[in-house]
Write a protein that holds these residues in place. Structure first.
Motif, mmCIF file in Angstrom:
data_model
loop_
_atom_site.group_PDB
_atom_site.id
_atom_site.type_symbol
_atom_site.label_atom_id
_atom_site.label_comp_id
_atom_site.label_asym_id
_atom_site.label_seq_id
_atom_site.Cartn_x
_atom_site.Cartn_y
_atom_site.Cartn_z
ATOM 1 N N LEU A 138 88.049 -28.774 -80.273
ATOM 2 C CA LEU A 138 86.886 -29.350 -80.966
ATOM 3 C C LEU A 138 87.333 -30.370 -82.010
ATOM 4 C CD1 LEU A 138 84.316 -26.548 -81.836
ATOM 5 C CD2 LEU A 138 83.820 -28.798 -80.865
ATOM 6 N N ALA A 139 88.392 -30.043 -82.727
ATOM 7 C CA ALA A 139 88.888 -30.943 -83.782
ATOM 8 C C ALA A 139 89.414 -32.253 -83.208
ATOM 9 C CB ALA A 139 89.975 -30.243 -84.595
ATOM 10 N N ALA A 140 89.704 -32.274 -81.926
ATOM 11 C CA ALA A 140 90.161 -33.516 -81.276
ATOM 12 C C ALA A 140 88.969 -34.398 -80.892
ATOM 13 C CB ALA A 140 91.008 -33.188 -80.052
ATOM 14 N N THR A 141 87.743 -33.928 -81.170
ATOM 15 C CA THR A 141 86.476 -34.663 -80.972
ATOM 16 C C THR A 141 86.290 -35.280 -79.582
ATOM 17 O OG1 THR A 141 87.244 -36.767 -81.942
ATOM 18 C CG2 THR A 141 86.245 -35.153 -83.439
ATOM 19 N N PRO A 142 86.322 -34.429 -78.538
ATOM 20 C CA PRO A 142 85.872 -34.943 -77.244
ATOM 21 C C PRO A 142 84.374 -35.228 -77.307
ATOM 22 C CG PRO A 142 86.254 -32.561 -77.132
ATOM 23 C CD PRO A 142 86.672 -33.008 -78.503
ATOM 24 N N ARG A 143 83.824 -35.918 -76.289
ATOM 25 C CA ARG A 143 82.375 -36.166 -76.263
ATOM 26 C C ARG A 143 81.642 -34.860 -75.950
ATOM 27 N NH1 ARG A 143 78.113 -38.058 -72.649
ATOM 28 N NH2 ARG A 143 79.320 -37.381 -70.855
ATOM 29 N N ARG A 144 82.206 -34.131 -74.967
ATOM 30 C CA ARG A 144 81.567 -32.909 -74.479
ATOM 31 C C ARG A 144 82.647 -31.870 -74.208
ATOM 32 N NH1 ARG A 144 78.792 -31.829 -69.114
ATOM 33 N NH2 ARG A 144 80.210 -33.403 -68.328
ATOM 34 N N LEU A 145 82.401 -30.654 -74.644
ATOM 35 C CA LEU A 145 83.349 -29.563 -74.395
ATOM 36 C C LEU A 145 82.549 -28.418 -73.794
ATOM 37 C CD1 LEU A 145 86.049 -28.164 -74.636
ATOM 38 C CD2 LEU A 145 85.767 -28.047 -77.089
ATOM 39 N N VAL A 146 82.800 -28.153 -72.515
ATOM 40 C CA VAL A 146 82.057 -27.097 -71.817
ATOM 41 C C VAL A 146 82.985 -25.918 -71.579
ATOM 42 C CG1 VAL A 146 80.840 -26.481 -69.678
ATOM 43 C CG2 VAL A 146 80.474 -28.730 -70.714
ATOM 44 N N LEU A 147 82.500 -24.729 -71.918
ATOM 45 C CA LEU A 147 83.270 -23.508 -71.738
ATOM 46 C C LEU A 147 82.625 -22.714 -70.602
ATOM 47 C CD1 LEU A 147 85.588 -22.007 -73.123
ATOM 48 C CD2 LEU A 147 83.918 -20.913 -74.593
ATOM 49 N N VAL A 148 83.411 -22.374 -69.594
ATOM 50 C CA VAL A 148 82.883 -21.510 -68.521
ATOM 51 C C VAL A 148 83.766 -20.282 -68.405
ATOM 52 C CG1 VAL A 148 81.727 -23.231 -67.085
ATOM 53 C CG2 VAL A 148 84.163 -22.815 -66.754
ATOM 54 N N ASN A 149 83.127 -19.177 -68.076
ATOM 55 C CA ASN A 149 83.874 -17.940 -67.915
ATOM 56 C C ASN A 149 83.171 -17.067 -66.901
ATOM 57 O OD1 ASN A 149 86.050 -16.205 -68.692
ATOM 58 N ND2 ASN A 149 84.546 -14.904 -69.739
ATOM 59 N N ARG A 150 83.962 -16.278 -66.170
ATOM 60 C CA ARG A 150 83.390 -15.344 -65.190
ATOM 61 C C ARG A 150 82.274 -14.519 -65.843
ATOM 62 N NH1 ARG A 150 87.728 -11.311 -62.726
ATOM 63 N NH2 ARG A 150 87.754 -10.695 -64.913
ATOM 64 N N THR A 151 82.554 -14.028 -67.064
ATOM 65 C CA THR A 151 81.533 -13.300 -67.818
ATOM 66 C C THR A 151 80.971 -14.264 -68.859
ATOM 67 O OG1 THR A 151 82.986 -11.379 -67.585
ATOM 68 C CG2 THR A 151 81.137 -11.156 -69.115
ATOM 69 N N ARG A 152 79.804 -14.848 -68.561
ATOM 70 C CA ARG A 152 79.298 -15.933 -69.410
ATOM 71 C C ARG A 152 79.057 -15.484 -70.853
ATOM 72 N NH1 ARG A 152 74.406 -20.292 -68.300
ATOM 73 N NH2 ARG A 152 74.636 -21.376 -70.279
ATOM 74 N N ALA A 153 78.656 -14.248 -71.038
ATOM 75 C CA ALA A 153 78.355 -13.759 -72.395
ATOM 76 C C ALA A 153 79.559 -13.915 -73.320
ATOM 77 C CB ALA A 153 77.914 -12.304 -72.326
ATOM 78 N N LYS A 154 80.759 -13.762 -72.776
ATOM 79 C CA LYS A 154 81.957 -13.908 -73.623
ATOM 80 C C LYS A 154 82.141 -15.362 -74.046
ATOM 81 C CE LYS A 154 85.829 -11.729 -72.496
ATOM 82 N NZ LYS A 154 86.828 -11.159 -71.535
ATOM 83 N N ALA A 155 81.833 -16.280 -73.132
ATOM 84 C CA ALA A 155 81.915 -17.709 -73.471
ATOM 85 C C ALA A 155 80.885 -18.047 -74.548
ATOM 86 C CB ALA A 155 81.691 -18.554 -72.228
ATOM 87 N N GLU A 156 79.703 -17.493 -74.403
ATOM 88 C CA GLU A 156 78.640 -17.765 -75.383
ATOM 89 C C GLU A 156 79.018 -17.229 -76.761
ATOM 90 O OE1 GLU A 156 75.190 -16.217 -73.436
ATOM 91 O OE2 GLU A 156 74.756 -18.139 -72.484
ATOM 92 N N ALA A 157 79.603 -16.055 -76.789
ATOM 93 C CA ALA A 157 80.006 -15.463 -78.073
ATOM 94 C C ALA A 157 81.062 -16.334 -78.752
ATOM 95 C CB ALA A 157 80.529 -14.050 -77.854
ATOM 96 N N LEU A 158 81.976 -16.846 -77.967
ATOM 97 C CA LEU A 158 83.046 -17.691 -78.511
ATOM 98 C C LEU A 158 82.467 -19.009 -79.056
ATOM 99 C CD1 LEU A 158 86.079 -17.611 -78.827
ATOM 100 C CD2 LEU A 158 86.319 -18.519 -76.515
ATOM 101 N N VAL A 159 81.564 -19.597 -78.291
ATOM 102 C CA VAL A 159 80.915 -20.839 -78.724
ATOM 103 C C VAL A 159 80.091 -20.597 -79.992
ATOM 104 C CG1 VAL A 159 79.024 -22.408 -78.087
ATOM 105 C CG2 VAL A 159 80.960 -22.088 -76.546
ATOM 106 N N ASP A 160 79.347 -19.511 -80.027
ATOM 107 C CA ASP A 160 78.519 -19.200 -81.211
ATOM 108 C C ASP A 160 79.382 -19.033 -82.457
ATOM 109 O OD1 ASP A 160 76.316 -19.302 -79.627
ATOM 110 O OD2 ASP A 160 76.002 -17.134 -79.504
ATOM 111 N N ARG A 161 80.511 -18.366 -82.294
ATOM 112 C CA ARG A 161 81.420 -18.157 -83.436
ATOM 113 C C ARG A 161 81.896 -19.501 -83.995
ATOM 114 N NH1 ARG A 161 85.383 -14.425 -81.297
ATOM 115 N NH2 ARG A 161 87.285 -15.661 -81.485
#
Ligand code: ATR
Length: 282
Positions: free
Chosen positions: A139-162
């Protein structure tokens, strides 16, 4: 002489002693760096022993990164975001925790692979410890878009929310759209695709479709050597530029070395160490 160690289980394979010994030589620092096989239930005792013996710091690898983070008296923002530490500085009875994995990844991509992340579209696969360790630095490298995908989506969402909730990320979030998507219906093409899942190890193949790769995209596996081979082959077969995590390993060590010693090996010195390590048997 100041002493540093790497703690893990297993640890015999670790290249950290070799990397830090070369950094010390190249920067003229007098220091000792050894490896310590730490019993699975013995991290706290090993840390107490290091503090008592006056060691100045340690790196921490599998499976102790979470325990190392929790044992610390202070933690950098990026260690807090990862909820894991790979580098500890020891001072008296105090333990200061940092996580240099993300900077290691970003420096390798930008300085050695020659791919700027600024304004680019980046896909990060995985939401376990490895992904958590690098998301803040990406994130600190400031891409335009950073998409996180994971087999268990809830874990990706928790990481993004944090990350969205952490004060240190707010300026970066103005420049980068950070989101999760469902793995099976993932849409879009990306300049940089980073595999932080352990799918290669489980032998189940790459969990995303080749359509995620823009022509000539950088396809990066955070593991190195044989563990990254499946992802490297997939990248090559689909017109991407494959890269494994060896450069990340050396760059995360350079960041830890700089934190401890106040002197950073220069890029050409880091590159030299990278090439030496690559020439060694796996
Ligand atoms: P690490 O510290 O290496 O990140 P981890 O915390 O156990 O190890 O996380 C492993 C990651 O690889 C997770 O994101 C995991 O997905 P889940 O959260 O759904 O478990 C991912 N992973 C493991 N095996 C996988 C597979 N066969 N396909 C897709 N993702 C996989």
């Amino acid at each position: 002489m100041d002493s540093y160690y790497v703690l893990g289980n297993p640890i015999a394979h670790s290249k950290s002693p070799l990397i830090h010994a070369r950094f010390a030589e190249l920067t003229g620092q007098a220091m000792h760096y050894g490896r310590l096989l730490t019993p699975l239930d013995g991290f706290a005792a090993m840390l107490a022993h290091l503090l008592q013996s006056g060691a100045r710091g340690c790196n921490v690898t599998v499976p102790f990164k979470l325990e190392a983070f929790r044992a610390a008296s202070t933690q950098t923002d990026r260690a807090q975001l990862a909820e894991a530490a790979n580098t500890l500085t020891l001072a008296g009875s105090a333990v200061h925790a940092d996580n240099t994995d993300g900077v290691g990844l970003v420096n390798d991509i930008q300085n050695h692979a020659g791919v700027s992340l600024v304004g680019r579209d980046v896909l990060l696969i995985g939401a376990g410890g490895a992904a958590a360790g690098v998301l803040a630095s990406l994130l600190a490298a400031t891409p335009r878009r950073l998409v996180l995908v994971n087999r268990t989506r809830a874990k990706a969402e928790a990481l993004v929310d944090r990350h969205k909730a952490h004060v240190s990320m707010q300026d970066f979030l103005k420049k980068t759209e950070l989101a999760t998507q469902d793995l099976p219906s993932l849409k879009g093409d990306f300049d940089v695709v980073i595999n932080a899942s352990s799918s290669s190890l489980t032998g189940t193949g790459v969990p995303v479709d080749r359509s995620v790769l823009k022509p000539g995209a950088l396809a990066y596996d955070m593991m190195y050597g044989p563990a990254a081979a499946g992802f490297m082959t997939w990248a090559r077969e689909n017109g991407a530029t494959p890269r494994d995590g060896l450069g990340m390993l050396v760059e995360q060590a350079a960041e830890a070395f700089a934190w401890w010693r106040g002197v950073r090996p220069t890029a050409s010195q880091v590159l030299k160490v990278l090439q030496e390590i690559r020439a060694l048997p796996a």
